[in-house]
Enzyme design. Structure first.
Site, PDB file in Angstrom:
ATOM      1  N   HIS A 305     125.688  -7.402 -44.086  1.00 17.52           N
ATOM      2  CA  HIS A 305     126.715  -7.279 -45.113  1.00 17.52           C
ATOM      3  C   HIS A 305     128.055  -7.693 -44.533  1.00 17.52           C
ATOM      4  CE1 HIS A 305     129.221  -5.583 -48.282  1.00 17.52           C
ATOM      5  NE2 HIS A 305     128.127  -5.610 -49.022  1.00 17.52           N
ATOM      6  N   ASP A 362     120.320  -4.027 -51.469  1.00 14.92           N
ATOM      7  CA  ASP A 362     119.225  -4.767 -52.090  1.00 14.92           C
ATOM      8  C   ASP A 362     117.886  -4.591 -51.384  1.00 14.92           C
ATOM      9  OD1 ASP A 362     120.673  -5.926 -54.182  1.00 14.92           O
ATOM     10  OD2 ASP A 362     121.541  -7.393 -52.824  1.00 14.92           O
TER      11      ASP A 362
END
Ligand code: CMC
Length: 427
Positions: A305, A362
């Site tokens: 991320h 996710d």
């Protein structure tokens, strides 16, 4: 006392103000830099650039902290529901019982879409990707509300925000039904936001949908966790599109387009593709090796991320809920086993440790969607429904910010210097 930094150029020196937020790193205000020194800053991917002031969401990526309007995501996930969170994001405070009931009523009574809009679906091929339909159909909402899209009018902005939050599940379910070749289900006002969505997805004219409290609870949680994430790619897209004064429906359509990419919201679909390709726990090492190989474009989807250099707090919550949901719907999912083992191996691998690559939101969400019967190509659509709330909250905040100007980045031109036109016969 105002904090400042001095910047020394070849022939001049300027003093730049440093802006501080309530929390998080300071930001050097470089607005006057070009005017005073004639130079730009260069920051591809906006790694060190704050584009606005915002009161909506706070993230501390090193500590793995996420808060909406100051409230820790863990508390909202445990105690709140999606519409309450939507109210919080839009208006800045948790609603009173009366405000909540009013908001719920307004959203519920805006869920129907114009019948003409349903005809748009006839133009799509039966196997059109639902995100493609979402982009087109959401954008076309602008054609239906000419009477209330004056973006300078606060009430118009609010009505548009309500409409988008309310209609997104209806449009999403219609995309799903179009793929199946089944008639759409109209919304029902006696159901909750999430319950209504699940029914529009799964009921048929032959059989109504038996709403499962476990499914409703899990979907509600996933919607809360996906509702906002400050200036991510799709939200920044909505802000940039909106900065020109474009209508809100067109801006949200732009956000949906940006969300679709596999580096952003499309990752949840890509994670399941990856788990399917891995097929068995015994193949994990091969895929880890591929992810580390610089000559192989393969990445571990659902890992890494831009902001979190720690476990994504949303992934932590979803991982725990995965166990519960699979138990409640009585499903054994081999993908979950692969995912757990993959995470375990990656988190001990030097490559991932060094780069601080952890599972993101996710990584596990698709496993829950799968258990609820949502097909893979609808995963990113689920994300879009939830994130619409964040997008409209940011769009409203941006329009009412007195400092708001059209977004217009600069560039370092590296093309040809001036040259003269040569006629085609002489080239
Ligand atoms: N697998 C393997 N290596 C990775 C991965 C990954 N998933 N993510 C980052 N890296 C490596 C990358 O190769 C680079 O290595 P090096 O320094 O040796 O060149 C380093 O880690 C830094 O990566 P980056 O691409 O510079 O980082 P970024 O901040 O630009 O990208 C990201 C962030 C999320 C796009 C990226 O981690 C990624 O592609 N992850 C997989 C896709 C994904 O799961 N996306 C969902 C993000 S969370 C939800 C959302 O935003 O919608």
């Amino acid at each position: 006392m105002t904090k400042t930094v001095n910047l020394k150029g070849a022939s001049s020196e300027i003093t730049l103000e440093v802006r501080s937020g309530t929390e998080g790193p300071d930001a050097i205000d470089i607005t006057s830099l070009y005017g005073d020194m004639g130079v730009f800053t260069y920051d591809p991917g906006f790694v060190s650039t704050a584009s606005c002031h915002s009161k909506i969401t706070y993230i501390d990526g090193d500590e793995g902290i996420l808060r909406y309007r100051g409230y820790p995501i863990e508390q909202l996930a445990e105690h709140s529901d999606f519409l309450e969170v939507a109210y919080l994001l839009l208006y800045g405070e948790l609603p009173s019982a009366e405000q909540y009931s009013g908001f719920n009523h307004v959203i519920t009574h805006h869920t129907m879409i114009n019948e003409s809009l349903l005809h748009f679906f006839d133009g799509f091929h039966y196997d059109a990707h639902p995100m493609a339909m979402m982009v087109g159909v959401t954008g076309s909402l602008s054609a239906f509300y000419h009477d209330s899209i004056d973006i300078q009018n606060e009430r118009h902005r609010e009505i548009s925000a309500h409409r988008m939050i309310a209609k997104m599940p209806t449009i999403a379910a219609a995309c799903f039904k179009h793929n199946l070749g089944e008639p759409v289900n109209y919304p029902r006002n006696d159901l909750s936001y999430v319950g209504n969505f699940l029914r529009m997805m799964f009921a048929t004219p032959c059989e109504d949908y038996q709403l499962s409290p476990a499914a409703e609870k899990a979907m509600n949680l996933l919607f809360i966790l996906h509702a906002d994430h400050e200036q991510n790619a799709s939200t920044s897209t909505v802000r940039l599109a909106g900065s020109s004064g474009a209508n809100p429906f067109a801006c949200i359509a732009a956000g949906i387009a940006s969300l679709w990419g596999p580096a952003h919201g499309g990752a949840n679909e890509a994670v399941l593709d990856m788990l399917e390709e891995i097929e068995d726990v015994s193949n994990i090492d091969k895929f880890i090796a591929r992810a580390k190989d610089k000559d192989d474009p393969f990445r571990l989807m659902g890992f890494g991320h831009r902001v979190y250099k720690n476990y994504d707090p949303r992934a932590k919550i979803i991982r725990a809920v995965c166990h519960e949901v699979l138990e409640e719907v009585d499903t054994h999912d081999p993908f979950f086993e692969i995912a757990l083992r993959l995470e375990e191996i990656a988190l001990e691998d030097e490559y991932f440790v060094e780069r601080k690559l952890y599972p993101n939101v996710d990584f596990y969400s698709g496993i829950i969607y799968r258990a609820l019967g949502i097909p893979r190509n609808m995963f990113t659509v689920m994300f879009a429904i939830a994130r619409t709330t964040g997008w409209v909250a940011h769009w409203m905040e941006m329009i009412s910010d007195p400092k708001q100007r059209i977004g217009r980045p600069r560039q370092i031109y590296v093309g040809e210097p001036k040259r003269d036109y040569v006629s085609i016969t002489q080239r």
